[in-house]
Scaffold this motif. Sequence first.
Motif, PDB file in Angstrom:
ATOM      1  N   VAL A  16      42.165  40.381  47.251  1.00 40.92           N
ATOM      2  CA  VAL A  16      40.811  40.179  46.710  1.00 40.92           C
ATOM      3  C   VAL A  16      40.727  40.685  45.279  1.00 40.92           C
ATOM      4  O   VAL A  16      40.154  40.055  44.386  1.00 40.92           O
ATOM      5  CB  VAL A  16      39.765  40.869  47.605  1.00 40.92           C
ATOM      6  N   ARG A  17      41.347  41.870  45.057  1.00 40.53           N
ATOM      7  CA  ARG A  17      41.303  42.458  43.725  1.00 40.53           C
ATOM      8  C   ARG A  17      42.049  41.557  42.728  1.00 40.53           C
ATOM      9  O   ARG A  17      41.593  41.325  41.606  1.00 40.53           O
ATOM     10  CB  ARG A  17      41.932  43.860  43.767  1.00 40.53           C
ATOM     11  N   GLU A  18      43.210  41.021  43.109  1.00 38.42           N
ATOM     12  CA  GLU A  18      43.986  40.156  42.215  1.00 38.42           C
ATOM     13  C   GLU A  18      43.238  38.855  41.927  1.00 38.42           C
ATOM     14  O   GLU A  18      43.274  38.338  40.809  1.00 38.42           O
ATOM     15  CB  GLU A  18      45.346  39.863  42.849  1.00 38.42           C
ATOM     16  N   THR A  19      42.567  38.392  42.967  1.00 38.51           N
ATOM     17  CA  THR A  19      41.800  37.148  42.759  1.00 38.51           C
ATOM     18  C   THR A  19      40.682  37.362  41.757  1.00 38.51           C
ATOM     19  O   THR A  19      40.433  36.529  40.875  1.00 38.51           O
ATOM     20  CB  THR A  19      41.219  36.666  44.096  1.00 38.51           C
ATOM     21  N   ARG A  20      39.983  38.512  41.906  1.00 34.37           N
ATOM     22  CA  ARG A  20      38.884  38.801  40.967  1.00 34.37           C
ATOM     23  C   ARG A  20      39.419  38.996  39.544  1.00 34.37           C
ATOM     24  O   ARG A  20      38.792  38.573  38.550  1.00 34.37           O
ATOM     25  CB  ARG A  20      38.143  40.044  41.421  1.00 34.37           C
ATOM     26  N   GLN A  21      40.593  39.638  39.411  1.00 37.38           N
ATOM     27  CA  GLN A  21      41.171  39.836  38.082  1.00 37.38           C
ATOM     28  C   GLN A  21      41.543  38.498  37.443  1.00 37.38           C
ATOM     29  O   GLN A  21      41.352  38.279  36.249  1.00 37.38           O
ATOM     30  CB  GLN A  21      42.399  40.741  38.189  1.00 37.38           C
TER      31      GLN A  21
END
Length: 202
Positions: A4-9
Amino acid sequence: MTDVRETRQAEAARAREHEDPHENQAPIPRYVLAMVAVLVAWGAWYIATAPINQAPELGDRRTLADLRGNAKGAGAKVDGAAIFQSRCVACHQSNGQGLPGVFPPLAGSEWVNGNESRVARIVLRGVTGKLTVKGAVYNGAMPAFADQLTDAEIAAVLTHVRVQWGNSASAISAEAVAASRADTAGMKGSFDGDAALGGSGG
C-alpha cells in the motif's frame, strides 16, 4: 502494508510529473497574415502592371533595339567605349593603367598617342614578345582582333582610347584601319614586339 505504501508513493510520484508535451492548435499571428496579404497584393499589382511586350530575358526593361544599338546601316556610329569594356578592360583596366608588369597602360602610352597606322596594326594583328611602354618593358601577348572586329569597330575603340585618361590624339577612321588591314593581310602571326613595330610608338 508495504504494498500500500509503495502504491501511494508511486501515485505521488506520478502526480508530481508534468503531462507529455503536445502541440496545440495555435492560430497564426495576425501580423504574419497581414504581411502575407500585403506581399500577395504587391505581387498581383506587379504582374498586372508589368509590360508584356518585352522579351522575358530583358528584365532590366531594355528593349531589343537598345541592345542592338545604332550600328546598322552605312555611316552609323559605333560605340567605342562599349567595345573597350567588352574586349579590352580585362587587361588594360577601366582606368587605362593596365596591370604593372603584366599588361601595359594605355594612359599616356606612346603607342596609343602615336602613329595611327601603327596602333591600328597592333590591334589588328596583335603583339607578342618584348614591348616597351613608357619606359617599362612588357613581355606578354596581345591577341589579334582582325577576325573579331570590323574596321569601323577598331576605329571606334582606338578613337575612344586616344582621348581617354589624358590622351589627346586624333581620331582614327575606318578607312585608315582598312588600309592597315590590307597592308598586313599577308601576316601569319602577331608582331614580335618592339623590333617588328620599329621601336617605341612615336
